[in-house]
Design a protein around this motif. Structure first.
Motif, PDB file in Angstrom:
ATOM      1  N   LEU A  62       0.873  -0.948   0.019  1.00 17.42           N
ATOM      2  CA  LEU A  62       0.049  -0.082   0.024  1.00 17.42           C
ATOM      3  C   LEU A  62       0.906   1.362  -0.163  1.00 17.42           C
ATOM      4  CD1 LEU A  62      -2.913   1.023   0.203  1.00 17.42           C
ATOM      5  CD2 LEU A  62      -2.416   1.327   2.766  1.00 17.42           C
ATOM      6  N   ALA A  63       0.271   2.316  -0.790  1.00 18.46           N
ATOM      7  CA  ALA A  63       1.282   3.496  -1.058  1.00 18.46           C
ATOM      8  C   ALA A  63       0.117   4.518  -1.122  1.00 18.46           C
ATOM      9  CB  ALA A  63       2.346   3.564  -1.954  1.00 18.46           C
ATOM     10  N   ALA A  64       0.402   5.675  -0.772  1.00 16.78           N
ATOM     11  CA  ALA A  64      -0.531   6.796  -1.219  1.00 16.78           C
ATOM     12  C   ALA A  64       0.047   8.189  -1.488  1.00 16.78           C
ATOM     13  CB  ALA A  64      -1.494   6.938   0.125  1.00 16.78           C
ATOM     14  N   ASN A  65      -0.754   9.021  -2.418  1.00 16.68           N
ATOM     15  CA  ASN A  65      -0.337  10.156  -2.923  1.00 16.68           C
ATOM     16  C   ASN A  65      -1.611  11.044  -3.040  1.00 16.68           C
ATOM     17  OD1 ASN A  65      -1.016   9.483  -5.431  1.00 16.68           O
ATOM     18  ND2 ASN A  65       1.053   9.249  -6.149  1.00 16.68           N
ATOM     19  N   GLY A  66      -1.390  12.029  -3.907  1.00 18.59           N
ATOM     20  CA  GLY A  66      -2.830  12.827  -4.078  1.00 18.59           C
ATOM     21  C   GLY A  66      -3.631  12.202  -5.089  1.00 18.59           C
ATOM     22  N   TYR A  67      -3.409  11.183  -5.690  1.00 15.79           N
ATOM     23  CA  TYR A  67      -4.368  10.566  -6.565  1.00 15.79           C
ATOM     24  C   TYR A  67      -5.221   9.681  -5.744  1.00 15.79           C
ATOM     25  CZ  TYR A  67      -2.524  12.149 -10.868  1.00 15.79           C
ATOM     26  OH  TYR A  67      -2.015  13.168 -11.926  1.00 15.79           O
ATOM     27  N   GLY A  68      -4.733   9.041  -4.811  1.00 12.43           N
ATOM     28  CA  GLY A  68      -5.562   8.077  -3.810  1.00 12.43           C
ATOM     29  C   GLY A  68      -4.633   6.788  -3.151  1.00 12.43           C
ATOM     30  N   GLN A  69      -4.995   6.040  -2.977  1.00 17.43           N
ATOM     31  CA  GLN A  69      -4.276   4.804  -2.489  1.00 17.43           C
ATOM     32  C   GLN A  69      -4.071   3.524  -3.262  1.00 17.43           C
ATOM     33  OE1 GLN A  69      -6.445   3.759   1.161  1.00 17.43           O
ATOM     34  NE2 GLN A  69      -7.598   5.758   1.026  1.00 17.43           N
ATOM     35  N   TRP A  70      -2.900   3.383  -3.564  1.00 13.13           N
ATOM     36  CA  TRP A  70      -2.194   2.468  -4.288  1.00 13.13           C
ATOM     37  C   TRP A  70      -1.931   1.120  -3.871  1.00 13.13           C
ATOM     38  CZ3 TRP A  70      -2.301   4.075  -9.654  1.00 13.13           C
ATOM     39  CH2 TRP A  70      -2.393   5.419  -9.677  1.00 13.13           C
ATOM     40  N   THR A  71      -2.590  -0.042  -4.366  1.00 12.59           N
ATOM     41  CA  THR A  71      -2.483  -1.389  -3.801  1.00 12.59           C
ATOM     42  C   THR A  71      -2.628  -2.075  -4.863  1.00 12.59           C
ATOM     43  OG1 THR A  71      -3.114  -2.857  -1.994  1.00 12.59           O
ATOM     44  CG2 THR A  71      -4.893  -1.560  -3.349  1.00 12.59           C
ATOM     45  N   MET A  72      -2.828  -3.357  -4.604  1.00  7.34           N
ATOM     46  CA  MET A  72      -2.648  -4.421  -5.498  1.00  7.34           C
ATOM     47  C   MET A  72      -3.545  -5.856  -4.913  1.00  7.34           C
ATOM     48  SD  MET A  72       0.684  -6.728  -4.766  1.00  7.34           S
ATOM     49  CE  MET A  72      -0.196  -8.022  -5.576  1.00  7.34           C
ATOM     50  N   THR A  73      -3.850  -6.785  -5.670  1.00 10.01           N
ATOM     51  CA  THR A  73      -4.199  -7.981  -5.320  1.00 10.01           C
ATOM     52  C   THR A  73      -3.738  -9.206  -6.216  1.00 10.01           C
ATOM     53  OG1 THR A  73      -6.439  -9.171  -5.025  1.00 10.01           O
ATOM     54  CG2 THR A  73      -6.035  -7.871  -7.197  1.00 10.01           C
ATOM     55  N   THR A  74      -3.480 -10.259  -5.170  1.00  5.23           N
ATOM     56  CA  THR A  74      -2.887 -11.500  -6.118  1.00  5.23           C
ATOM     57  C   THR A  74      -4.178 -12.332  -6.893  1.00  5.23           C
ATOM     58  OG1 THR A  74      -3.315 -12.655  -3.992  1.00  5.23           O
ATOM     59  CG2 THR A  74      -1.052 -11.825  -4.582  1.00  5.23           C
ATOM     60  N   GLN A  99      -7.115 -12.998 -12.279  1.00  3.06           N
ATOM     61  CA  GLN A  99      -6.035 -12.588 -12.501  1.00  3.06           C
ATOM     62  C   GLN A  99      -5.530 -11.707 -11.046  1.00  3.06           C
ATOM     63  OE1 GLN A  99      -7.340  -9.306 -15.379  1.00  3.06           O
ATOM     64  NE2 GLN A  99      -5.942  -8.076 -14.127  1.00  3.06           N
ATOM     65  N   SER A 100      -4.113 -11.464 -11.161  1.00  5.29           N
ATOM     66  CA  SER A 100      -3.732 -10.399 -10.135  1.00  5.29           C
ATOM     67  C   SER A 100      -3.477  -9.030 -10.926  1.00  5.29           C
ATOM     68  CB  SER A 100      -2.068 -10.818  -9.881  1.00  5.29           C
ATOM     69  OG  SER A 100      -1.302 -10.793 -10.863  1.00  5.29           O
ATOM     70  N   GLY A 101      -3.485  -7.964 -10.033  1.00  2.00           N
ATOM     71  CA  GLY A 101      -3.325  -6.710 -10.727  1.00  2.00           C
ATOM     72  C   GLY A 101      -3.041  -5.555  -9.640  1.00  2.00           C
ATOM     73  N   TRP A 102      -2.797  -4.229 -10.076  1.00  2.00           N
ATOM     74  CA  TRP A 102      -2.635  -3.219  -9.127  1.00  2.00           C
ATOM     75  C   TRP A 102      -3.886  -2.416  -9.298  1.00  2.00           C
ATOM     76  CZ3 TRP A 102      -4.157   1.246 -11.743  1.00  2.00           C
ATOM     77  CH2 TRP A 102      -4.145   1.306 -13.092  1.00  2.00           C
ATOM     78  N   PHE A 103      -4.192  -1.846  -8.156  1.00  2.00           N
ATOM     79  CA  PHE A 103      -5.395  -0.818  -7.984  1.00  2.00           C
ATOM     80  C   PHE A 103      -5.160   0.384  -7.606  1.00  2.00           C
ATOM     81  CE2 PHE A 103      -7.225  -5.030  -8.619  1.00  2.00           C
ATOM     82  CZ  PHE A 103      -8.409  -4.890  -9.272  1.00  2.00           C
ATOM     83  N   LEU A 104      -5.948   1.363  -7.720  1.00  6.92           N
ATOM     84  CA  LEU A 104      -6.219   2.759  -7.299  1.00  6.92           C
ATOM     85  C   LEU A 104      -7.363   2.831  -6.569  1.00  6.92           C
ATOM     86  CD1 LEU A 104      -5.203   5.525  -6.800  1.00  6.92           C
ATOM     87  CD2 LEU A 104      -6.004   6.268  -9.152  1.00  6.92           C
ATOM     88  N   LEU A 105      -7.294   3.327  -5.326  1.00  6.56           N
ATOM     89  CA  LEU A 105      -8.479   3.156  -4.564  1.00  6.56           C
ATOM     90  C   LEU A 105      -8.802   4.671  -4.079  1.00  6.56           C
ATOM     91  CD1 LEU A 105      -8.140   0.097  -2.150  1.00  6.56           C
ATOM     92  CD2 LEU A 105      -9.174   0.240  -4.226  1.00  6.56           C
TER      93      LEU A 105
END
Length: 334
Positions: A62-74, A99-105
């Motif tokens: 998990l990481a965050a900046n002005g766009y939101g919270q960046w995470t992933m799923t397996t 599928q696995s993937g990245w996500f912006l929340l």
């Protein structure tokens, strides 16, 4: 370490779990933290299971900046793609179930609800701003984001001889011959559904970050160790405005009498090239180090890379802290 703890707690608070709002009690002051309500979402939660596409988030990083919270799923689960009920979370089109993937929340996760009424947009689970596939084989990544609109996912390559670096950037950090992946502006309305997305293009693959030193006459590889139960304990990442910092532990080509060393490299955030003079050995001469972490001033935009590395000395079990300006140690103590 404190920031890592906060990140872990934040990730736990977003982990899909019971769907009902639950009171979260604080037994101490300040009073503004009392009577807090926690909202969580079960895996596969939906108002209508037969029509509502949804994703399950394992949130391994998990990481965050002005766009939101960046995470992933397996694994997005088996209901991310429901025929006839597309949703516009991915700039590449529909997800593939499993599928696995990245996500912006965003700042909430809630049950999805399909709305097929005339003129309504396609379904998008509330809180999921965007998402997509990683490129190639996914390992065990960590994520870091800066205040310049960029996020980077990093994990060791399968041979542990380099780090895979993938990420998304807006115009401030995009480079290396590719268009920005992030663009928040909407030029005109109405617009196609994809133009409403913050993420316009799929994740970008930067050059792999090498673990090879500058030894003369023959450079040596300092292979990323993978003997910990969780391989993410073997490396760490951080970034500021212009640089990505990576540290790792290695048991390969160590100095005589040393069983494990800590190494660091610095990568340009724009084009993914390695900064001159790196990688360097971080652990002090004659000592063995493990489980490194790295931190930096996320607002630093100076010419010289500046970062701090902490690791455990294997002999004394003390935590050693090294502060670097470029390749030079500014301060070091345990």
């Amino acid at each position: 370490m404190f920031l890592h703890l906060i990140g872990a707690l934040f990730a736990m608070s977003l982990r899909p779990a019971p769907s009902a709002a639950q009171p979260w009690s604080y037994t101490s002051t300040p009073t503004e933290y009392q009577n807090t309500v926690q909202y969580e979402v079960d895996d596969d939660a939906a108002f209508n299971p037969s029509t509502d596409p949804r994703v399950n988030l394992t949130m391994n990083c998990l990481a965050a900046n002005g766009y939101g919270q960046w995470t992933m799923t397996t694994n997005v689960g088996s209901n991310a793609n429901i025929s006839g009920h597309d949703w516009n979370a991915s700039p590449a089109g529909s997800f593939t179930n499993g599928q696995s993937g990245w996500f912006l929340l965003g700042n909430t996760l809630a049950k999805p609800a399909w709305n097929a009424s005339s003129g309504a947009p396609d379904c998008q689970p509330p809180g999921v701003v965007s998402g997509g596939s990683f490129s190639g084989t996914l390992g065990s990544p960590k994520a870091t984001a800066n205040l310049n609109g960029a996020v980077r996912y990093v994990w060791p390559a399968s041979d542990n001889l380099s780090f895979i670096v993938q990420g998304l950037s807006d115009i401030r950090s995009a480079g290396g011959g590719h268009s920005p992946e992030l663009d928040i502006k909407v030029d005109s309305l109405p617009v196609p559904a994809i133009e409403l997305q913050i993420v316009k293009n799929g994740i970008y693959s930067y050059p792999n970050a090498t673990v090879q030193d500058h030894a003369v006459p023959t450079p040596l590889n300092h292979t990323i160790d993978n003997t910990e139960a969780d391989t993410r304990d073997e490396f760490d990442i951080a970034c500021d405005v212009y640089r990505l910092y990576i540290v790792w532990s290695s048991k390969t080509n160590t100095a005589i009498g040393v069983t494990e060393e800590v190494w660091a490299t610095v990568i340009d955030m724009v084009d993914g090239t390695q900064v001159s003079g790196f990688p360097i050995k971080v652990s002090t001469t004659g000592s063995s180090g493990m489980r490194p972490t790295v931190a930096c001033d996320v607002r630093n935009s100076g010419i010289t890379p500046k970062f701090d590395v902490a690791y455990i000395d294997k002999s004394s079990n003390a935590v050693v802290l090294q502060e670097f300006s470029g390749t030079t140690v500014v301060t070091g103590h345990s």
